[in-house]
Scaffold this motif. Sequence first.
Motif, PDB file in Angstrom:
ATOM      1  N   UNK A  89       2.071  -1.526 -10.655  1.00 56.26           N
ATOM      2  CA  UNK A  89       3.346  -1.403 -10.979  1.00 56.26           C
ATOM      3  C   UNK A  89       3.336  -3.320 -11.355  1.00 56.26           C
ATOM      4  N   UNK A  90       2.759  -3.533 -10.906  1.00 54.09           N
ATOM      5  CA  UNK A  90       2.980  -5.508 -10.619  1.00 54.09           C
ATOM      6  C   UNK A  90       3.625  -5.504  -9.329  1.00 54.09           C
ATOM      7  N   UNK A  91       2.221  -5.756  -8.794  1.00 48.77           N
ATOM      8  CA  UNK A  91       3.284  -5.465  -7.088  1.00 48.77           C
ATOM      9  C   UNK A  91       3.908  -6.334  -6.940  1.00 48.77           C
ATOM     10  N   UNK A  92       4.964  -5.136  -6.923  1.00 50.91           N
ATOM     11  CA  UNK A  92       6.178  -5.074  -5.674  1.00 50.91           C
ATOM     12  C   UNK A  92       6.837  -5.359  -5.070  1.00 50.91           C
ATOM     13  N   UNK A  93       7.488  -6.263  -4.478  1.00 56.84           N
ATOM     14  CA  UNK A  93       8.082  -7.352  -3.562  1.00 56.84           C
ATOM     15  C   UNK A  93       8.186  -6.506  -2.205  1.00 56.84           C
ATOM     16  N   UNK A  94       8.625  -5.167  -2.577  1.00 60.12           N
ATOM     17  CA  UNK A  94       9.069  -4.529  -1.385  1.00 60.12           C
ATOM     18  C   UNK A  94       8.488  -3.514  -1.016  1.00 60.12           C
ATOM     19  N   UNK A  95       6.884  -3.503  -1.119  1.00 63.82           N
ATOM     20  CA  UNK A  95       5.941  -2.947  -1.230  1.00 63.82           C
ATOM     21  C   UNK A  95       5.008  -3.727  -0.523  1.00 63.82           C
ATOM     22  N   UNK A  96       4.308  -3.250   0.774  1.00 65.60           N
ATOM     23  CA  UNK A  96       3.198  -4.389   1.567  1.00 65.60           C
ATOM     24  C   UNK A  96       1.917  -2.943   1.530  1.00 65.60           C
TER      25      UNK A  96
END
Length: 367
Positions: free
Chosen positions: A239-246
């Motif tokens: 998912x293109x490494x979303x910014x809100x998921x770490x």
Amino acid sequence: MKILVSGGGTGGHIYPALAFIKEVKKHHPNAEFLYIGTKNGLESSIVQRTGGIPFKAIEITGFKRSLSFDNVKTIMRFLRGTSVSKKYIKDFQPDVVLGTGGYVCGPVVYAAAKLKVPTIIHEQNSVPGLTNKFLSKYVDKVALCFEEAGEFFPKNKSILTGNPRASEVMGHDGKEGRESLNLDPTKKVVLIVGGSRGAKPINDAFLDVLPEVTKKEYQVLYVTGEVHYDKVVKEVNKLSNPSNVIIKPFIYNMPQVLAGIDLIVARAGATTLAEITALGIPSILIPSPYVTNNHQEKNARSLGDKGASIVRLEKEFSGNVLLKDIDHVLLNEDILKDMKLASKKLGIPDAAQKLYQLMDQLIKQRT
């Protein structure tokens, strides 16, 4: 001052013991300690890795709940363990003995009681195990973390102290914890964690709704455990490494991170609950069904019944349920505020101090 401590089997028994030792050292820097555990248990490596705490081992196993010849062997190990423990106690001459749970406490604390040494057992869960139930007949005091556990012990011996681990999460700056993980300081954070090895049902639920998670305004910090890390990272990268998921396999500065989160999704181990209530963190709890006496569900209910948590049994848990519950808490300011207050009311942030005071009073009564 000399203090003998025993506890083993799981981190939930070991870390409260170490937190207690740390508290005692604040008041008595020259205090001497001896830790008795098992050679092959977690306590052997954890305690010796901390440094400065002498460690002795005995051999002991737990009773099986069904009729088994192994129980005869356990009785023999208990008798031998008691004999060895008496030797250790006579050599060390402790002022008090504290047992924080696990099979190893049985012979150690029993031996101390028979030698007339002041004794305390510390019960972390809302439902005690066989060892602490047995020892409660012989010890001087029973320190509780949950009021609900009081019904299993003599009232004249029991006192609510809380879990010493709670004290270790206090005083940290949430900003520091967020910065260590590059979390956005302007957005709410939900921490999802299944323990050091992770939890497959939580892992599966998270992955089921991952595409929806990426659309949320809040941030998700997911601690997978080493076993599940590669699989989860692979799915997130799709998912293109979303910014809100770490995604992290493990967090070493958990006290700092806990201070900076708004909601936690977790199992219902006693140490976890002590830490989050000390900080007043709302929770969504999925108790493990694979523990003795189903104690995690009872731990969780003690928070859920008071409005501090949403409790979901594993059999009713799914990705949709997870996402709905997170939204329910994080997207409703009144609900979030009420759950924070309810959690804070249950917390005992000065638990280590309370346990120390109980020990100090017991020693003074005997002198």
